[in-house]
Write an enzyme that holds these catalytic residues in place. Structure first.
Site, PDB file in Angstrom:
ATOM      1  N   GLU A   1       0.869  -1.177   0.000  1.00 22.69           N
ATOM      2  CA  GLU A   1       0.000   0.000   0.000  1.00 22.69           C
ATOM      3  C   GLU A   1       0.905   1.226   0.000  1.00 22.69           C
ATOM      4  OE1 GLU A   1      -1.997   1.257   3.628  1.00 22.69           O
ATOM      5  OE2 GLU A   1      -3.795   1.754   2.477  1.00 22.69           O
TER       6      GLU A   1
ATOM      7  N   LYS B   1      -6.535 -17.381  36.235  1.00 25.17           N
ATOM      8  CA  LYS B   1      -6.644 -18.826  36.482  1.00 25.17           C
ATOM      9  C   LYS B   1      -7.823 -19.164  37.406  1.00 25.17           C
ATOM     10  CE  LYS B   1      -1.786 -19.763  35.567  1.00 25.17           C
ATOM     11  NZ  LYS B   1      -0.540 -20.400  35.957  1.00 25.17           N
TER      12      LYS B   1
ATOM     13  N   ASP C   1      -0.056 -27.035  35.225  1.00 22.77           N
ATOM     14  CA  ASP C   1       1.110 -26.571  36.004  1.00 22.77           C
ATOM     15  C   ASP C   1       1.498 -27.624  37.039  1.00 22.77           C
ATOM     16  OD1 ASP C   1       1.269 -24.081  34.785  1.00 22.77           O
ATOM     17  OD2 ASP C   1      -0.061 -23.125  36.238  1.00 22.77           O
TER      18      ASP C   1
ATOM     19  N   GLN D   1      -0.780 -29.134  27.505  1.00 19.51           N
ATOM     20  CA  GLN D   1      -1.921 -28.443  26.865  1.00 19.51           C
ATOM     21  C   GLN D   1      -2.057 -28.914  25.417  1.00 19.51           C
ATOM     22  OE1 GLN D   1      -0.878 -24.227  27.439  1.00 19.51           O
ATOM     23  NE2 GLN D   1      -2.195 -24.208  29.253  1.00 19.51           N
TER      24      GLN D   1
HETATM   25  P1  NAP Z   1       1.599 -14.799  42.306  1.00 22.54           P
HETATM   26  O1  NAP Z   1       0.376 -15.572  42.479  1.00 22.54           O
HETATM   27  O2  NAP Z   1       1.517 -13.331  42.071  1.00 22.54           O
HETATM   28  O3  NAP Z   1       2.526 -15.014  43.631  1.00 22.54           O
HETATM   29  C1  NAP Z   1       3.715 -14.290  43.822  1.00 22.54           C
HETATM   30  C2  NAP Z   1       4.441 -14.778  45.065  1.00 22.54           C
HETATM   31  O4  NAP Z   1       5.669 -14.059  45.132  1.00 22.54           O
HETATM   32  C3  NAP Z   1       3.693 -14.486  46.353  1.00 22.54           C
HETATM   33  O5  NAP Z   1       4.000 -15.486  47.289  1.00 22.54           O
HETATM   34  C4  NAP Z   1       4.298 -13.147  46.789  1.00 22.54           C
HETATM   35  O6  NAP Z   1       4.238 -12.940  48.175  1.00 22.54           O
HETATM   36  C5  NAP Z   1       5.733 -13.339  46.389  1.00 22.54           C
HETATM   37  N1  NAP Z   1       6.403 -12.064  46.152  1.00 22.54           N
HETATM   38  C6  NAP Z   1       6.216 -11.211  45.122  1.00 22.54           C
HETATM   39  N2  NAP Z   1       7.023 -10.144  45.251  1.00 22.54           N
HETATM   40  C7  NAP Z   1       7.729 -10.323  46.376  1.00 22.54           C
HETATM   41  C8  NAP Z   1       8.735  -9.561  47.049  1.00 22.54           C
HETATM   42  N3  NAP Z   1       9.164  -8.402  46.582  1.00 22.54           N
HETATM   43  N4  NAP Z   1       9.247 -10.050  48.199  1.00 22.54           N
HETATM   44  C9  NAP Z   1       8.826 -11.232  48.710  1.00 22.54           C
HETATM   45  N5  NAP Z   1       7.887 -12.003  48.122  1.00 22.54           N
HETATM   46  C10 NAP Z   1       7.340 -11.546  46.974  1.00 22.54           C
HETATM   47  O7  NAP Z   1       2.507 -15.358  41.107  1.00 22.54           O
HETATM   48  P2  NAP Z   1       2.570 -16.875  40.574  1.00 22.54           P
HETATM   49  O8  NAP Z   1       1.662 -17.020  39.428  1.00 22.54           O
HETATM   50  O9  NAP Z   1       2.453 -17.812  41.710  1.00 22.54           O
HETATM   51  O10 NAP Z   1       4.051 -16.895  39.972  1.00 22.54           O
HETATM   52  C11 NAP Z   1       5.162 -17.000  40.843  1.00 22.54           C
HETATM   53  C12 NAP Z   1       6.398 -17.364  40.073  1.00 22.54           C
HETATM   54  O11 NAP Z   1       6.222 -18.560  39.327  1.00 22.54           O
HETATM   55  C13 NAP Z   1       6.834 -16.322  39.071  1.00 22.54           C
HETATM   56  O12 NAP Z   1       8.103 -15.901  39.431  1.00 22.54           O
HETATM   57  C14 NAP Z   1       6.901 -17.014  37.734  1.00 22.54           C
HETATM   58  O13 NAP Z   1       8.122 -16.759  37.065  1.00 22.54           O
HETATM   59  C15 NAP Z   1       6.861 -18.454  38.078  1.00 22.54           C
HETATM   60  N6  NAP Z   1       6.070 -19.188  37.063  1.00 22.54           N
HETATM   61  C16 NAP Z   1       6.669 -20.230  36.443  1.00 22.54           C
HETATM   62  C17 NAP Z   1       5.964 -20.952  35.507  1.00 22.54           C
HETATM   63  C18 NAP Z   1       6.643 -22.077  34.795  1.00 22.54           C
HETATM   64  O14 NAP Z   1       5.960 -22.758  34.014  1.00 22.54           O
HETATM   65  N7  NAP Z   1       7.903 -22.308  35.005  1.00 22.54           N
HETATM   66  C19 NAP Z   1       4.639 -20.642  35.222  1.00 22.54           C
HETATM   67  C20 NAP Z   1       4.050 -19.580  35.892  1.00 22.54           C
HETATM   68  C21 NAP Z   1       4.790 -18.856  36.815  1.00 22.54           C
HETATM   69  P3  NAP Z   1       2.964 -12.257  48.863  1.00 22.54           P
HETATM   70  O15 NAP Z   1       1.948 -13.353  49.067  1.00 22.54           O
HETATM   71  O16 NAP Z   1       3.491 -11.702  50.132  1.00 22.54           O
HETATM   72  O17 NAP Z   1       2.491 -11.196  47.907  1.00 22.54           O
END
Ligand code: NAP
Length: 502
Positions: free
Chosen positions: A33, A291, A330, A478
């Site tokens: 275009e 989720k 997961d 999945q």
């Molecule tokens: P989420 O539900 O938001 O939970 C986050 C967790 O991290 C909570 O326990 C939170 O504590 C803690 N947190 C966050 N910031 C913090 C800080 N500054 N200091 C201390 N604690 C802190 O997240 P999610 O879905 O469970 O994911 C968590 C992790 O899993 C991520 O890092 C992600 O990379 C990983 N993950 C991996 C896969 C995989 O397939 N490999 C898939 C999905 C996620 P509070 O309860 O105090 O807020």
């Protein structure tokens, strides 16, 4: 009719536009275009003739006036004269706005277009009929998407119009309309020559459409898949799943679907999908923050019992008749990644002391699995009440995150986001070293590939397991649920690692 990939050329210099035309033809654009309204200064008619004559690819000549979001500020008669020059010089199509009185354009077919840069018009069907009744050969409707569902309205208009039609939803929310247009026999879709050369918001590049989304493989039988999340723009899932479809010969396309966080928004998006069986949507990945919303929408009875126990699903499967099934991949993905690295069967986790850092969504799936295999789990979390609630549900213990520097466990699993952006370089253990009792460290983070915790684990001589394998496992499961065929795991891993190393 084959849908074209139309490459908009928006250079302000006419010689550069001619060079870009040659490049677009070389890299596989079906048409270009020429946006005459971008040229500075306004070109003379003979320059336009030189631009479009002997073009190596089909040419659409467009000179968009400011009133429809273009750059042409001059006189309407001058604007139409430039388009007439392009038509006479051999442009295959001229784009004429719906509000311009109809006339013949000798030499070129007419695309009658209507643009709305504000919102999705309520009367899209009427607009389609109006364009069908206008004097052109091809219809074009472009509007700003407010919600991802607006993409489906654009796709529906393509099917309803009697003339070949381009209908697209602009902006990030409209991306699916641009990718899936070929399934519905659209006249074409727009694809930028490179990042930064987009002529409208949300326009993907030629590379993305041809490589990532496999434009050339899309046909009327292509099944639709996608990932629902917010934000979703940086998700690795489209790259992994589309590569897996290609490797396994599955006729599917997988797109990002950014659905805002509230449960009502998730519900209305799912209603929109189920109201449109012609989309042939068969599967959706669900990521943060939807989720739990997904489980709520499907209801526990439509979900795998383990997913219902966890209270979250990351996989929705839609049957051809609109039946729904929810799974949480997961759960098994994490346990499989851990146990393979340790070279044990999951039942080997029984009575092992495990420290889980974090009490969010991923922790929930892992703690449920550890409880199922009778591991002795202690959850450490910043918000202790969250750890306590989770521990109560799955017969684990709860401690504050600060207490993790004196943890006593054989396996340490990080489910916090400390170590990923914006906490890259940080460890959930802070300055503390990995205690000698810890033999295995599993960091669920996969981006970056090597987190600080993984480096600490290697330095301490512990077995270090990154989140990559878990991510590949959950995506592969999945794929297997949706396609009922083994997932090409090596391809999926290669694509993920390749993207993470970029
Ligand atoms: P989420 O539900 O938001 O939970 C986050 C967790 O991290 C909570 O326990 C939170 O504590 C803690 N947190 C966050 N910031 C913090 C800080 N500054 N200091 C201390 N604690 C802190 O997240 P999610 O879905 O469970 O994911 C968590 C992790 O899993 C991520 O890092 C992600 O990379 C990983 N993950 C991996 C896969 C995989 O397939 N490999 C898939 C999905 C996620 P509070 O309860 O105090 O807020």
């Amino acid at each position: 009719m084959t849908s074209r990939l139309i490459c908009p050329l928006i250079s302000s210099d006419i010689d550069a536009m001619r060079r870009e035309m040659a490049l677009a033809a070389k890299v596989g654009a079906g048409a270009v275009e020429c946006r005459l309204d971008y040229l500075q200064p306004v070109p003379a008619a003979d320059e336009v003739v030189r631009l479009v004559s002997d073009a190596p690819v089909e040419v659409i000549a467009t000179c968009r006036p400011a009133r429809e979001g273009g750059n042409f500020q001059g006189d309407e008669a001058d604007r139409l004269a430039l388009l007439a020059a392009a038509a006479e010089a051999g442009a295959d199509f001229v784009d004429i706005e719906l509000d311009v009185p109809h006339k013949d354009w000798p030499g070129a077919a007419v695309i009658v277009s209507q643009h709305n840069f504000e919102t999705c018009p309520e009367n899209l069907h009427d607009l389609g009929q109006q364009l069908d009744g206008a004097g052109g050969t091809i219809n074009k409707i472009a509007f700003m998407a407010d919600r991802p569902e607006d993409s489906f309205d654009a796709l529906e208009v393509i099917g309803i119009c009697k003339k070949p039609t381009i209908a697209l939803a602009m902006g990030e929310a409209g991306l699916a309309s641009r990718i899936v247009a070929r399934k519905f026999g659209a006249f074409g879709t727009f694809a930028a020559l490179r990042g930064g050369a987009e002529s409208a918001p949300g326009q993907p590049t030629l590379d993305e459409l041809k490589g990532l989304y496999r434009w050339d493989a899309i046909d009327s039988k292509t099944l639709l898949f996608g990932v629902i999340g917010w934000p979703v723009g940086h998700s690795m899932s489209p790259a992994i799943h589309n590569a897996a479809f290609a490797a396994a010969g599955v006729n599917g396309v997988y797109v990002p679907l950014g659905v805002p966080p509230k449960a009502e928004e998730f519900n209305s998006f799912m209603d929109a999908i189920l109201d449109r069986p012609w989309l042939d949507c068969r599967g959706l990945s669900v990521t943060i923050p939807h989720k739990e919303n997904a489980l709520g929408y499907l209801g526990k009875n439509n979900c795998d019992p383990a997913a219902a126990r966890i209270g979250a699903i990351n996989t929705i499967t839609i049957g051809p008749e609109g039946t729904l099934r929810g799974d949480n991949t997961d759960y098994a993905a994490a346990i499989d990644a851990l146990c393979r690295a340790m070279d044990i069967a999951p039942k080997g986790l029984a009575h092992k002391a495990v420290a889980v850092l974090g009490a969010g969504g991923v922790s929930r799936a892992i703690v449920a699995a550890l409880s199922h295999y009778r591991a002795e789990t202690t959850i450490y979390n910043r918000t202790v009440s969250r750890a306590e609630a989770l521990a109560k549900e799955f017969s684990a213990k709860a401690r504050p995150l600060e207490a993790a520097d004196e943890l006593e466990a054989e396996i340490l699993i990080n489910c916090t986001s400390i170590g990923m952006h914006p906490h890259k370089g940080a460890s959930p253990l802070g300055a503390s070293e990995i205690p000698p009792c810890v033999k295995v460290v599993f960091d669920t983070i996969y981006n970056p590939l090597e987190t600080e915790l993984i480096s600490q684990a290697r330095a301490a001589g512990a077995l270090a397991v990154s989140g990559v394998e878990m991510f590949v496992n959950q995506a592969a499961s999945q794929f297997e649920i949706w396609c009922e065929t083994p997932a090409p795991r090596d391809v999926m891993r290669e694509v993920l690692v390749g993207k993470l190393q970029q």
